[in-house]
Write a protein that holds these residues in place. Structure first.
Motif, mmCIF file in Angstrom:
data_model
loop_
_atom_site.group_PDB
_atom_site.id
_atom_site.type_symbol
_atom_site.label_atom_id
_atom_site.label_comp_id
_atom_site.label_asym_id
_atom_site.label_seq_id
_atom_site.Cartn_x
_atom_site.Cartn_y
_atom_site.Cartn_z
ATOM 1 N N UNK A 1 0.831 -1.195 0.000
ATOM 2 C CA UNK A 1 0.000 0.000 0.000
ATOM 3 C C UNK A 1 0.872 1.254 0.000
ATOM 4 N N UNK A 2 0.274 2.324 -0.477
ATOM 5 C CA UNK A 2 0.900 3.641 -0.415
ATOM 6 C C UNK A 2 0.535 4.256 0.929
ATOM 7 N N UNK A 3 1.540 4.568 1.739
ATOM 8 C CA UNK A 3 1.296 5.215 3.026
ATOM 9 C C UNK A 3 1.238 6.729 2.856
ATOM 10 N N UNK A 4 2.105 7.267 1.996
ATOM 11 C CA UNK A 4 2.139 8.710 1.779
ATOM 12 C C UNK A 4 2.741 8.961 0.405
ATOM 13 N N UNK A 5 2.199 9.952 -0.306
ATOM 14 C CA UNK A 5 2.723 10.272 -1.624
ATOM 15 C C UNK A 5 2.516 11.745 -1.909
ATOM 16 N N UNK A 6 3.538 12.367 -2.474
ATOM 17 C CA UNK A 6 3.457 13.771 -2.849
ATOM 18 C C UNK A 6 4.206 13.970 -4.161
ATOM 19 N N UNK A 7 3.597 14.709 -5.072
ATOM 20 C CA UNK A 7 4.251 15.103 -6.312
ATOM 21 C C UNK A 7 4.055 16.603 -6.470
ATOM 22 N N UNK A 8 5.130 17.330 -6.722
ATOM 23 C CA UNK A 8 5.064 18.779 -6.890
ATOM 24 C C UNK A 8 5.639 19.163 -8.243
ATOM 25 N N UNK A 9 4.944 20.056 -8.893
ATOM 26 C CA UNK A 9 5.366 20.623 -10.166
ATOM 27 C C UNK A 9 5.315 22.139 -9.980
ATOM 28 N N UNK A 10 6.246 22.713 -9.185
ATOM 29 C CA UNK A 10 6.100 24.087 -8.698
ATOM 30 C C UNK A 10 6.203 25.186 -9.744
ATOM 31 N N UNK A 11 6.783 24.915 -10.876
ATOM 32 C CA UNK A 11 6.993 25.977 -11.862
ATOM 33 C C UNK A 11 6.211 25.765 -13.154
ATOM 34 N N UNK A 12 5.199 24.916 -13.108
ATOM 35 C CA UNK A 12 4.368 24.703 -14.296
ATOM 36 C C UNK A 12 3.550 25.962 -14.555
ATOM 37 N N UNK A 13 3.285 26.301 -15.775
ATOM 38 C CA UNK A 13 3.593 25.575 -16.995
ATOM 39 C C UNK A 13 4.957 25.906 -17.592
ATOM 40 N N UNK A 14 5.640 26.897 -16.984
ATOM 41 C CA UNK A 14 6.943 27.318 -17.521
ATOM 42 C C UNK A 14 7.930 26.145 -17.593
ATOM 43 N N UNK A 15 7.903 25.252 -16.613
ATOM 44 C CA UNK A 15 8.864 24.142 -16.558
ATOM 45 C C UNK A 15 8.587 23.049 -17.585
#
Length: 161
Positions: free
Chosen positions: A23-37
């Motif tokens: 199982x997934x206990x914790x998950x984080x995905x960040x794309x802080x500079x979208x859409x420029x990145x």
């Protein structure tokens, strides 16, 4: 007592590892500079990944094993993406001697979990607008040996007041 084919029954069952759950206990995905990145990059990003394995005994023969994967992709100017995944499994060890349980839990159990964690990260990175990130296979045996060597050297190091 003989079994149906005339052979004596085995006294000891073969050693086994049963994955009771994962199982997934914790998950984080960040794309802080979208859409420029998301645009074309002049150079390939610097990708860094850290791996940690933790385990705790939750029953007489049951162990919860966590793979912690943290990573990021950066250019000289920006962070493209970051992720953190805590993926775990509950494993039951059968007929594995106590002296062998620690390496089994810390090597074989994460080896069984890794392909699933790898796919979660690849899908998240792709969903973030980037090509999927397929993390190279991890040699958990080498990581285990390295950690045991580090722990032994720390125990051998003299302490100062």
């Amino acid at each position: 007592m003989a079994n149906g084919n005339g052979a004596e029954p085995a006294n000891d069952a073969a050693p086994a590892i049963n994955a009771m759950a994962q199982y997934t206990k914790d998950f984080s995905f960040e794309n802080p500079n979208a859409p420029r990145s998301l645009g074309p990059q002049e150079k390939a990003p610097n990708i860094q990944i850290q791996v940690n394995v933790n385990a705790k005994q939750v029953g007489e023969t049951d162990f919860e094993v966590d793979i912690l994967l943290e990573g990021s992709a950066k250019t000289e100017a920006d962070t493209l993406f970051k992720f953190e995944l805590d993926y775990a499994g509950l494993f039951r060890l059968i007929n594995i001697p106590p002296t062998d349980q620690h390496p089994v839990v810390m090597i074989e159990c994460p080896r069984l979990l890794f392909p699933f964690a790898r796919q979660i990260i690849a899908d998240a990175v792709r969903g973030g607008g980037f090509p999927p990130l397929y993390i190279d296979p991890i040699d958990f045996a080498a990581l285990y040996r390295q950690r045991m060597t580090e722990m032994a050297s720390q125990q051998d190091a003299p302490t100062t007041a």
